[in-house]
Design a protein around this motif. Sequence first.
Motif, PDB file in Angstrom:
ATOM      1  N   ALA A  39       0.841  -1.197   0.000  1.00 58.70           N
ATOM      2  CA  ALA A  39       0.000   0.000   0.000  1.00 58.70           C
ATOM      3  C   ALA A  39       0.875   1.245   0.000  1.00 58.70           C
ATOM      4  CB  ALA A  39      -0.919  -0.004   1.216  1.00 58.70           C
ATOM      5  N   SER A  63      -5.965  -2.123  -5.912  1.00 58.53           N
ATOM      6  CA  SER A  63      -7.147  -1.619  -5.218  1.00 58.53           C
ATOM      7  C   SER A  63      -6.796  -0.284  -4.567  1.00 58.53           C
ATOM      8  CB  SER A  63      -7.641  -2.626  -4.168  1.00 58.53           C
ATOM      9  OG  SER A  63      -6.630  -2.860  -3.191  1.00 58.53           O
ATOM     10  N   SER A  65      -7.712   2.595  -1.108  1.00 58.09           N
ATOM     11  CA  SER A  65      -8.161   2.666   0.272  1.00 58.09           C
ATOM     12  C   SER A  65      -8.298   4.121   0.705  1.00 58.09           C
ATOM     13  CB  SER A  65      -7.155   1.941   1.179  1.00 58.09           C
ATOM     14  OG  SER A  65      -7.526   2.042   2.536  1.00 58.09           O
TER      15      SER A  65
END
Length: 293
Positions: A39, A63, A65
């Motif tokens: 991340a 993805s 966040s």
Amino acid sequence: MPAPSVAVVTDSTASLDPELAAERGLTVVPLQVVIGADAYDEGSAEATPERLAEALKEFRPVSTSRPAPAVFLETYRAAAAAGAEEVVSVHLSGEMSGTFESAQLAARQARNEGLRVECVDTRQVGVATGYAALSAADVADAGGSAAEAAEAAAARAAASSSYFYVDTLEYLRRGGRIGAAAALLGGALAVKPLLTIEDGVVSSLERVRTSGRALARLGDLAVAAAEEAEGPVEVCVAHLASPERAGQLADQLAERLAEQLDGREVWCTEIGAVLGAHVGPGMIAASVAPILR
């Protein structure tokens, strides 16, 4: 009695140039992009649009966040420590991200600590959110309150139009930003979808057969939105991994909208990794933001 000092906060999906944000005194809270198992904060050296586009092309898991409420709370506290008496926090559509919810949760805690925070759900994404944040900064710079700055941001966002073209709906489908049925239909017909932001969510606008026609139609839609504004506008063309096509569209809009731009340049920029994760390489967007008096 002097007007309160107002700090303006936004998030990284607003797609503001870091130098412009710093010049206007805006604090930008990064969302995160997750590539594989790692991340990264949007805007960091590890989360560049180029790296994101490469990961998507290689079908690596990607993805995104939202920032945690604690991140926003620390941002608001830092603004207060720097002398702000109020904060206005301007963010992308709460229908598509939990970022606004995180800001709201942090704002409640900040109010308990004596700092007034006004949160704005622009119901937009990308540069349209950025223009709204800049309008909030205009009001703050003029001595307005956080409530007045929030009202200006919401009005600018509501008046703005955002249109975009994607090579495929697959990335939006994967991220849950558009229905799976729409993604399958687009693939089956081999069409090029034109999309817009409506009521805070991605909405299908038109389908055309070729990318050339899609980009031409994108230009027509932007021109129509600018002409409908009946006054000066700001225009941005954004892209992911498609600088040549974006530049061509920006040049065309600069010529066609010379009167409405009133000497302003058409801003051409590459979107960050978070938005890029949901639209994929080849995306071209046009945002038209009327200048409200």
